[in-house]
Write an enzyme that holds these catalytic residues in place. Structure first.
Site: not given
Length: 602
Positions: A210, A250-251, A275
Site C-alpha cells: 500500500d 491508487w493511480g 477503493d
C-alpha cells in the site's frame, strides 16, 4: 449479414446458463480454454477458433507461437468485508468457502490477509512479531503467534497465501483506522529486504504493498516501489519461492507509465484508482458502516480509471480494485455487469465479499467459465472502446489468442433500453468472412453467417438499461501488415551499433514507415529468445511513449520463434509511425525479427 438480438437480462438471472447436459464438456473447456488451448475443445466450443487456420492463411507471419505469460491473479481479499479485523478464524472460513464453492476449481487461488493482520510490533532485530491470539496454532505441533500456521493451512487446501504491507513506515490502518484504534508502524520502510525475505521464507505467494505511509511522507512512488521490486527479486533469488507483486498506489502518480516490468519482475499489477467503496461490514451496527452501499456508479468509476491498454501486456496488469460482487447495494444484473467489465479488461479478480454469504447466483457469476476465459486469455490485453454512438452507450472490445477471436462488451449506462451495434471492421475483422457471435453468459450462439458487403458486417442488440452483453466473436482477421527491422539484429549480422565486445550498453532495433490510423492498433512482436530466462526490452512509440515489454524464452530453451501482443496509439493515417526497441547488449541471444500491425477502425 447483419445479426440482430434482443438482450434479455432475465435470461441470465443466475449468471451462468449452464445446463446439466453440457456440464461435462464445460469442464473440458475450462481446463483447456483458460490459456486458450483451442485444439482440445474445438469441436465443442465454436467461440474458440483453431490456431491452425491462422497459420494456413497467413503462412510464416504466424509461425511464432504465443509466448507464455502470467495471467491476472484471482482470489479473495479481506479488506472490503472485514476491514482491519482479519484473523485466523476469518481467513480459515473464507478459505474453506473458496475451496468448496467451486471458486478454487474455477481458478481463484489467493487468500489475501490485508491491513490489520499485523499490529506493528517488531523484536530487537527488527523482525515482525504477530499477535498469538490473532494467529494461534491450527495443527498439533504448531506454536501460537507463528504466521506460517495460516500459510500451511491455505496451502493444504490447494490455495495460495497473500500478505499486506506499506511502502512507508506505517500502513493505512495507522492514518485511516476503519475499526478500532490506529495501528502504528505497520509498514516496511527501512525493512524492505528483511520483510520481503521473511514473506517468501514464510511461504507467502503474493504481497500487496500500500501507499498510505509513503504518501504521508511525500515519497516518490516510482523510486520506492522500484526498491521494493528489487527487494522482492532478491528474496525470490534466495528462497526460490515466487512472490507476486501488487502495487497499491491508487493511480496518483500514473503507475501504468512506470510499473510494467518494475525491478525486472516477470509480472505485477498496479492499482489504477482508489477503493470502489469503503469496507462494508455486515455485522457492524454503527451508523458509519450501515450507511455504506455500493452503487453501479462506483463500479463504473473504478473501471473508467483503470483503462490504460497501452501499459497492459506481457504479464503486467491494470488493477481496477477488489471486486464488490455480492456486497450490499449490488443486484444480480449489477454483479454481471461488474464481472463483464473486469473480464473484458483482463483485470485481477480479487473478490471482496464475504464468501460464506454468497448465494448460488453470485457464485455462478464469479465462476462462469467462458467469461473467466476472457479475463484469463493468453494475450493478457485490456479492452479499448471502439465506439460510443451517444453518451452512456459504448462498445468495448479486445483481441483474444487465436485467429479472428474477439471479446466484445455492449454497455448501456443509461436509464432506458437502447440498441447497440458493433461492426466487424472496428474489431480488425474481415467483413466478408464467416463470423459467429456467442453470448458468453448463456453459452448460446446468437448467429453465424457471411456478410454480402461491409454495411451488413455487424451485430446489433438491444441492451437493457444499466446492463451489458458480453459476447465472443469468431471470424477472420483482416489483412495485417508485417514489417521487418530497419536496423540489423546482432544474431543475424554481428553486434548492432551501440554494443561493445564487453556486452555493455544498449542496442536498438527499429521499425520505420509504419502505416496506421489514429485508432487502436495491436502489434504482434515476433522474436527469438534463445536463453532460458525472460528479457525486458524498452519499446518506444514515435519517439515518445515508452513501456517495458517482457519477452519470455521460447520452447526448448528459446530455440523457437515466439510472439507477444501489445496495444499502441499511433499519431495518424500516414506512414511516418515508428517503433523502436532498446535491448541490453547483454541479451546477445535475443532478436526481434518482425512486427505484425493489425489496426482497428472506428
Amino acid at each position: 449479414m447483419m445479426f440482430t438480438s434482443l438482450g434479455k437480462s432475465a435470461a441470465r438471472k443466475d449468471g451462468s446458463g449452464l445446463s446439466r447436459k453440457n456440464a461435462a464438456w464445460e469442464n473440458v473447456v475450462w481446463k483447456n480454454a483458460v490459456r486458450c488451448a483451442c485444439v482440445a475443445i474445438l469441436a465443442m466450443m465454436p467461440f474458440c477458433a483453431a490456431q491452425t487456420a491462422y497459420s494456413q492463411q497467413h503462412g510464416s507471419a504466424q509461425s511464432a507461437a504465443t509466448a507464455s505469460i502470467a495471467p491476472p491473479p484471482m482470489g479473495w481479499g479481506s479488506w472490503n468485508s472485514f476491514s482491519n479485523t482479519i484473523d485466523s478464524r476469518i481467513a480459515m472460513a473464507q478459505a474453506k468457502a473458496m475451496a468448496t464453492s467451486g471458486m478454487r476449481d474455477a481458478g481463484y487461488r489467493y487468500v489475501l490477509l490485508d491491513e490489520g493482520w499485523w499490529r506493528g510490533a517488531r523484536d530487537k532485530n527488527g523482525e515482525i512479531v504477530v499477535d498469538p491470539h490473532q494467529w494461534p496454532a491450527i495443527q498439533p505441533g504448531e506454536k501460537d503467534g507463528d504466521i506460517r500456521n495460516i500459510v500451511r493451512y491455505l496451502h493444504s487446501l490447494g490455495l495460495k497465501a497473500a500478505i499486506y504491507t506499506d511502502a512507508g513506515p506505517f500502513g493505512c490502518g495507522t492514518e485511516y483506522p476503519d475499526i478500532g484504534p490506529s495501528l502504528p508502524n505497520t509498514g516496511s520502510l527501512g525493512h524492505y529486504d528483511q520483510d520481503f525475505l521473511d514473506f517468501a521464507r514464510w511461504g507467502f505467494d503474493y504481497v500487496k504493498v500500500d501507499w498510505c505511509g509513503g504518501e504521508k511522507l511525500h515519497l516518490d512512488p516510482a523510486f520506492q516501489y522500484g526498491q521494493i521490486a528489487r527487494a522482492i527479486a532478491r528474496a525470490v533469488a534466495i528462497t526460490h519461492h515466487p512472490l507476486y507483486f501488487s502495487l497499491c498506489e491508487w493511480g496518483r502518480q500514473s503507475p501504468w507509465t512506470w510499473a510494467p516490468g518494475l525491478g525486472g519482475l516477470p509480472s505485477d499489477i498496479w492499482r489504477s484508482g482508489g477503493d470502489i467503496i469503503a469496507p462494508i461490514l455486515l455485522d457492524a451496527t454503527d451508523a458509519k458502516h450501515m450507511s455504506r452501499v455500493v452503487t453501479l456508479k462506483n463500479v463504473f468509476a473504478s473501471f473508467d480509471n483503470g483503462i490504460h491498454p497501452e501499459a497492459q501486456h506481457t504479464g503486467y496488469y491494470n488493477d481496477l480494485d477488489m471486486m464488490v460482487i455480492g456486497m450490499r447495494g449490488m443486484s444480480d444484473v449489477y454483479d454481471r455487469v461488474h464481472m463483464g467489465l473486469w473480464a473484458i479488461s483482463s483485470a485481477p479478480l480479487i473478490v471482496g465479499a464475504d464468501l460464506t454469504r454468497l448465494n448460488a447466483a453470485q457464485i455462478a457469476v464469479l465462476t462462469n467459465r467462458e467469461v473467466l476465459a476472457v479475463d484469463q486469455d493468453a494475450l493478457g490485453l485490456q479492452a479499448v472502446m471502439v465506439s460510443e454512438p451517444s453518451p452512456g452507450l459504448q462498445v468495448w472490445a479486445k483481441p483474444l489468442a487465436g485467429h479472428g477471436r474477439r471479446a466484445v462488451l455492449l454497455l448501456n449506462r443509461t436509464g432506458a433500453a437502447q440498441p447497440l451495434t458493433v461492426h466487424w471492421a472496428s474489431l480488425g475483422l474481415d467483413p466478408a468472412a464467416a463470423t459467429t457471435v456467442r453470448d458468453l453468459w448463456t453459452h448460446k450462439t446468437l448467429g453465424a453467417s457471411t456478410a454480402k458487403d461491409a454495411s451488413t458486417a455487424k451485430f446489433e442488440a438491444t441492451v437493457p438499461a444499466q446492463d451489458a452483453l458480453l459476447l465472443g466473436v469468431s471470424g477472420a482477421d483482416a489483412e495485417s501488415a508485417i514489417y521487418k527491422p530497419s536496423s540489423s539484429n546482432p544474431l543475424e549480422q554481428g553486434n548492432a551499433l551501440g554494443c561493445s565486445a564487453a556486452s555493455e550498453g544498449d542496442r536498438f532495433v527499429s521499425f520505420a514507415a509504419i502505416q496506421a490510423a489514429a485508432n487502436p492498433t495491436y502489434l504482434r512482436i515476433r522474436y527469438s529468445n534463445r536463453g532460458n530466462a525472460a528479457r525486458m526490452v524498452e519499446m518506444r512509440v514515435n519517439h515518445q511513449s515508452t513501456t517495458l515489454v517482457q519477452l519470455p524464452p521460447g520452447s526448448a530453451h528459446g530455440s523457437a520463434q515466439s510472439a507477444v501482443s501489445v496495444e499502441v496509439n499511433f499519431d495518424g493515417n500516414d506512414n511516418r509511425n515508428a517503433i523502436e526497441f532498446r535491448i541490453p547488449c547483454s541479451a546477445s541471444n535475443l532478436a526481434i525479427t518482425s512486427i505484425e500491425v493489425s489496426p482497428w477502425s472506428k
